[in-house]
Design an enzyme around this catalytic site. Structure first.
Site, PDB file in Angstrom:
ATOM      1  N   ASN A 108      -2.626  -0.183   7.074  1.00 42.11           N
ATOM      2  CA  ASN A 108      -1.851  -1.736   7.560  1.00 42.11           C
ATOM      3  C   ASN A 108      -0.829  -2.291   6.148  1.00 42.11           C
ATOM      4  OD1 ASN A 108      -3.704  -2.215   5.633  1.00 42.11           O
ATOM      5  ND2 ASN A 108      -4.327  -3.333   7.326  1.00 42.11           N
TER       6      ASN A 108
ATOM      7  N   GLU B  55      -9.762 -10.015  -8.553  1.00 37.06           N
ATOM      8  CA  GLU B  55      -8.596  -8.660  -8.078  1.00 37.06           C
ATOM      9  C   GLU B  55      -7.084  -9.315  -9.191  1.00 37.06           C
ATOM     10  OE1 GLU B  55      -7.760  -9.188  -4.109  1.00 37.06           O
ATOM     11  OE2 GLU B  55      -9.761  -8.551  -3.428  1.00 37.06           O
TER      12      GLU B  55
ATOM     13  N   TYR C  66     -12.732  -2.183  -3.844  1.00 38.44           N
ATOM     14  CA  TYR C  66     -12.188  -2.807  -2.397  1.00 38.44           C
ATOM     15  C   TYR C  66     -14.431  -2.550  -2.409  1.00 38.44           C
ATOM     16  CZ  TYR C  66      -8.263  -2.766   0.556  1.00 38.44           C
ATOM     17  OH  TYR C  66      -7.200  -2.649   0.519  1.00 38.44           O
TER      18      TYR C  66
ATOM     19  N   HIS D 110      -1.760  -4.988   1.103  1.00 37.25           N
ATOM     20  CA  HIS D 110      -2.887  -6.103   0.658  1.00 37.25           C
ATOM     21  C   HIS D 110      -3.056  -7.594   0.154  1.00 37.25           C
ATOM     22  CE1 HIS D 110      -6.865  -7.284  -1.161  1.00 37.25           C
ATOM     23  NE2 HIS D 110      -6.132  -7.964  -1.844  1.00 37.25           N
TER      24      HIS D 110
ATOM     25  N   LYS E  87       1.257  -0.755   0.048  1.00 37.63           N
ATOM     26  CA  LYS E  87       0.448  -0.230  -0.091  1.00 37.63           C
ATOM     27  C   LYS E  87       0.906   1.396   0.298  1.00 37.63           C
ATOM     28  CE  LYS E  87      -4.234  -2.562   2.085  1.00 37.63           C
ATOM     29  NZ  LYS E  87      -5.095  -2.225   3.624  1.00 37.63           N
TER      30      LYS E  87
HETATM   31  P1  GTP Z   1      -6.977  -6.424   2.166  1.00 35.19           P
HETATM   32  O1  GTP Z   1      -6.025  -6.558   2.498  1.00 35.19           O
HETATM   33  O2  GTP Z   1      -6.634  -4.434   2.400  1.00 35.19           O
HETATM   34  O3  GTP Z   1      -8.165  -6.266   1.665  1.00 35.19           O
HETATM   35  O4  GTP Z   1      -7.248  -6.152   4.144  1.00 35.19           O
HETATM   36  P2  GTP Z   1      -8.192  -7.709   4.943  1.00 35.19           P
HETATM   37  O5  GTP Z   1      -8.787  -8.359   4.305  1.00 35.19           O
HETATM   38  O6  GTP Z   1      -7.158  -7.662   5.625  1.00 35.19           O
HETATM   39  O7  GTP Z   1      -9.621  -6.065   5.622  1.00 35.19           O
HETATM   40  P3  GTP Z   1     -10.412  -5.560   5.011  1.00 35.19           P
HETATM   41  O8  GTP Z   1     -10.437  -6.250   3.788  1.00 35.19           O
HETATM   42  O9  GTP Z   1     -11.698  -6.329   5.863  1.00 35.19           O
HETATM   43  O10 GTP Z   1     -10.323  -3.880   4.633  1.00 35.19           O
HETATM   44  C1  GTP Z   1      -9.284  -4.327   3.936  1.00 35.19           C
HETATM   45  C2  GTP Z   1      -8.800  -2.475   4.345  1.00 35.19           C
HETATM   46  O11 GTP Z   1      -9.600  -1.702   5.272  1.00 35.19           O
HETATM   47  C3  GTP Z   1      -8.499  -2.982   5.956  1.00 35.19           C
HETATM   48  O12 GTP Z   1      -6.786  -3.337   5.354  1.00 35.19           O
HETATM   49  C4  GTP Z   1      -7.697  -1.645   6.073  1.00 35.19           C
HETATM   50  O13 GTP Z   1      -6.842  -0.888   5.419  1.00 35.19           O
HETATM   51  C5  GTP Z   1      -9.445  -1.029   6.227  1.00 35.19           C
HETATM   52  N1  GTP Z   1      -9.898  -1.419   7.285  1.00 35.19           N
HETATM   53  C6  GTP Z   1     -10.719  -2.415   7.398  1.00 35.19           C
HETATM   54  N2  GTP Z   1     -11.770  -2.172   8.789  1.00 35.19           N
HETATM   55  C7  GTP Z   1     -11.365  -1.373   9.075  1.00 35.19           C
HETATM   56  C8  GTP Z   1     -11.830   0.117  10.108  1.00 35.19           C
HETATM   57  O14 GTP Z   1     -12.353  -0.472  11.242  1.00 35.19           O
HETATM   58  N3  GTP Z   1     -11.565   1.517  10.083  1.00 35.19           N
HETATM   59  C9  GTP Z   1     -10.851   1.247   8.854  1.00 35.19           C
HETATM   60  N4  GTP Z   1      -9.935   3.126   9.039  1.00 35.19           N
HETATM   61  N5  GTP Z   1      -9.557   1.178   8.322  1.00 35.19           N
HETATM   62  C10 GTP Z   1     -10.540  -0.011   7.875  1.00 35.19           C
HETATM   63 MG    MG Z   2      -9.365  -7.740   2.395  1.00 37.08          MG
END
Ligand code: GTP
Ligand code: MG
Length: 149
Positions: free
Chosen positions: A112, A126, A49, A115, A9
């Site tokens: 974080n 994707e 997303y 991805h 990212k």
């Molecule tokens: P990705 O690999 O980025 O898809 O992350 P993930 O699969 O571990 O989590 P998810 O797909 O649920 O969420 C995608 C991204 O949205 C996360 O990696 C975070 O950067 C962001 N995100 C998820 N939950 C939160 C939240 O509660 N608050 C905020 N600010 N960002 C969030």
């Molecule tokens: Mg995800």
């Protein structure tokens, strides 16, 4: 052979973590079949997303992910989707163990660093979204018999 989509990212690029992250996947034994530096458009990220579009953090997420270039990659190997997710750690860095990318390099869910696709179906969607066929390379892996029995 299974493939997954991984992206460093914008925070990971800014913080010079690209080399370390690529190195982890290489050392593990996965095969790199696609990689590029991309300034993602908001439209691409909204599609990427799309399952999160109703979340309160969605707009912030799109802003964060479009704030600078990302390194988009496709990695191939046995159980690469599941294993990549383990190597990344949990969504929230506070829940991520040391030794994972998020456990080692970040503190907040909104920054974080990495991805990775969460299922084989997501990975296929994707990869098709981020890469064209001619950007994916099926090179002959000369170490394959030292990685697989
Ligand atoms: P990705 O690999 O980025 O898809 O992350 P993930 O699969 O571990 O989590 P998810 O797909 O649920 O969420 C995608 C991204 O949205 C996360 O990696 C975070 O950067 C962001 N995100 C998820 N939950 C939160 C939240 O509660 N608050 C905020 N600010 N960002 C969030
Ligand atoms: Mg995800």
């Amino acid at each position: 052979n299974e493939r997954t989509f991984v992206a460093v990212k914008p925070d990971g690029v800014q913080r010079r973590l690209v080399g370390d992250i690529v190195h982890r996947f290489e050392k593990k034994g996965f095969k790199l079949v696609g990689m590029k530096l991309v300034q993602a458009s908001e439209d691409l990220l909204k599609e990427h997303y799309r399952d999160l579009r109703a979340k309160p953090f969605f707009n912030g997420l799109i802003q964060y992910m479009s704030a600078g270039p990302v390194v988009a990659m496709v990695w191939q190997g046995l159980d690469v989707v599941k294993t990549s997710r383990k190597m990344m750690g949990e969504t929230n860095p506070a829940d991520s163990l040391p030794g994972t990318v998020r456990g080692d390099y970040c503190v907040e869910v909104g920054r974080n660093v990495i991805h990775g696709s969460d299922s084989v179906e997501s990975a296929q969607r994707e990869i098709a979204l981020w890469f064209s066929q001619d950007e994916l390379h099926c090179w002959e892996d000369h170490s394959i018999r030292w990685i697989y029995a």
